[in-house]
Every structure is written in C-alpha cells, then in structure tokens.
Write a protein that holds these residues in place. Sequence first.
Motif, short mmCIF file in Angstrom:
data_model
loop_
_atom_site.label_atom_id
_atom_site.label_comp_id
_atom_site.label_asym_id
_atom_site.label_seq_id
_atom_site.Cartn_x
_atom_site.Cartn_y
_atom_site.Cartn_z
N LYS A 107 13.99 -5.47 1.57
CA LYS A 107 13.74 -5.48 2.97
C LYS A 107 14.17 -4.07 3.43
CE LYS A 107 13.60 -7.48 7.53
NZ LYS A 107 13.72 -8.46 8.20
N THR A 108 13.45 -2.97 3.48
CA THR A 108 13.88 -1.92 3.68
C THR A 108 14.08 -1.41 5.11
OG1 THR A 108 11.71 -0.79 3.92
CG2 THR A 108 12.63 -0.84 1.81
N GLY A 109 13.69 -2.30 6.12
CA GLY A 109 13.92 -2.12 7.71
C GLY A 109 13.20 -3.27 8.50
N GLU A 110 13.13 -3.19 9.72
CA GLU A 110 12.71 -4.14 10.70
C GLU A 110 11.05 -4.19 10.37
OE1 GLU A 110 12.70 -7.46 12.84
OE2 GLU A 110 14.58 -6.34 12.48
N GLY A 111 10.81 -5.26 9.69
CA GLY A 111 9.24 -5.23 9.37
C GLY A 111 8.63 -4.49 8.19
N SER A 112 9.73 -3.94 7.61
CA SER A 112 9.08 -3.12 6.33
C SER A 112 9.65 -3.59 5.22
CB SER A 112 9.23 -1.53 6.57
OG SER A 112 10.78 -1.30 6.77
N TYR A 113 8.91 -3.44 4.14
CA TYR A 113 9.42 -4.11 2.87
C TYR A 113 8.90 -3.24 1.53
CZ TYR A 113 9.55 -8.24 5.83
OH TYR A 113 9.87 -9.09 6.58
N ARG A 114 9.44 -3.36 0.47
CA ARG A 114 9.32 -2.63 -0.73
C ARG A 114 9.22 -3.17 -1.99
NH1 ARG A 114 12.09 2.69 -1.40
NH2 ARG A 114 10.43 3.41 0.04
N VAL A 130 -0.32 -3.03 3.09
CA VAL A 130 0.13 -2.16 2.06
C VAL A 130 -0.02 -0.79 2.59
CG1 VAL A 130 -0.19 -1.20 -0.37
CG2 VAL A 130 -0.17 -3.62 0.22
N ILE A 131 0.92 -0.05 3.00
CA ILE A 131 0.89 1.35 3.55
C ILE A 131 1.05 2.37 2.56
CG2 ILE A 131 1.54 0.43 5.69
CD1 ILE A 131 4.21 1.53 5.09
N GLY A 132 1.56 2.12 1.36
CA GLY A 132 1.52 3.31 0.49
C GLY A 132 2.29 3.03 -0.74
N LEU A 185 7.55 1.94 -10.15
CA LEU A 185 6.33 1.91 -9.18
C LEU A 185 6.87 1.25 -7.99
CD1 LEU A 185 3.45 2.05 -8.38
CD2 LEU A 185 3.02 0.10 -9.48
N ASN A 186 7.07 2.07 -6.59
CA ASN A 186 7.21 1.69 -5.43
C ASN A 186 6.06 1.34 -4.37
OD1 ASN A 186 10.07 2.04 -5.77
ND2 ASN A 186 9.73 4.18 -6.16
N ILE A 187 5.99 0.10 -3.91
CA ILE A 187 4.80 -0.11 -3.31
C ILE A 187 5.60 -0.57 -1.68
CG2 ILE A 187 2.87 -1.67 -2.81
CD1 ILE A 187 2.93 -2.39 -5.99
N ASP A 188 5.05 0.27 -0.77
CA ASP A 188 5.65 0.02 0.30
C ASP A 188 4.80 -0.81 1.38
OD1 ASP A 188 8.14 1.60 0.21
OD2 ASP A 188 6.78 3.35 0.45
N GLU A 201 2.70 -5.87 10.42
CA GLU A 201 1.97 -5.43 11.90
C GLU A 201 1.39 -6.89 12.51
OE1 GLU A 201 -1.36 -2.95 10.64
OE2 GLU A 201 0.06 -1.12 10.59
N ILE A 202 2.12 -7.26 13.41
CA ILE A 202 1.74 -8.39 14.25
C ILE A 202 0.81 -8.08 15.25
CG2 ILE A 202 2.40 -10.37 15.41
CD1 ILE A 202 5.23 -10.01 14.02
N PRO A 203 -0.30 -8.61 15.47
CA PRO A 203 -1.44 -8.27 16.41
C PRO A 203 -0.81 -8.88 17.60
CG PRO A 203 -2.23 -9.62 14.53
CD PRO A 203 -0.97 -9.41 14.26
#
Length: 153
Positions: A42-49, A110-112, A120-123, A127-129
């Motif tokens: 977990k890299t931040g609030e709502g972001s993962y890698r 998947v954003i990048g 290999l890093n997958i970010d 995103e909660i509607p």
Amino acid sequence: MRGFDISPLLRSSIGFENLNRLVEYAGRIDAGDAYPPYNIEKTGEGSYRIQMAVAGFARQELDLTVQENTLLVTGQAASDNDAQERVFLHRGIAKRAFERRFQLADTIKVIGASFENGLLNIDLLREIPEHKKPRKVDIAAAGTGDGLAIAAE
C-alpha cells in the motif's frame, strides 16, 4: 481442505454472491507456484503497487493485460541466439515463461507500470464511484411523508 462452508457468512451479508467462487479460487491456488516472486504494498490512501521480481527478462518480453476484474502478467523469454555457445555450470536465475493472475476489486484500476532493475512495478488506484460512497439515511417519523430520505455526505 478443498471444501469450505461459508453459509454462516452469507446469512448476514447481502450482495456477496461471488464470495463462494472467490474462496474456491483461493483454495485452488497451488502453493508451489511461486514464480515469479512478488510483493503487494500500500503506497498511499487508496493506492497500491504490485512489485514482481522478473530478473533476466527485458521489458519487451513482459506483457500486462487487464480484462474485467483480472490483471494478467505474462513473461515469455525471447530465443537466445548465443545459447549454443554458453555453458552454464550453475543456472540459478530462472528465465522460464510465466503467467500470473491477480483478481482485482471493481473499484481498483491499473494506472501504470514501470520496469527498473529487474523489478516490474504495477501501480493501482482505488476509485470509488459516487454511488458507492457512504451516505447518510435520514429516518422519518411515523406518519410523516412517504418514507426515507437519503442525504449524501
């Protein structure tokens, strides 16, 4: 231990019809299939890698595909033309073809991806509607109006 009875969980849950399918999928995963190794952080609030160790692979030999809620990471080693000339006394760096699947929640995108130093890093980003965000439900008094009123937070 192939059969799990999750019916007690479903008694107090609504909308988790595919939970049984996910539990069975987790039970089918072979513990011996650990190649290539990976981390999920977990890299931040709502972001993962997802970070995968793919030593020996070039960026062009890796492929990422997102279809519905599944992230598929594949690696196919290119043919090595100088393989006939090389003689290995010990070959500890595995460069075999692989396919790794990750089941993603509906809100994960998947954003990048990046490739650096054999990793290999997958970010990923959650995103909660708007219609899935928590909201307050006002309770109307008995006999006043036509029922419940919902107020967005």
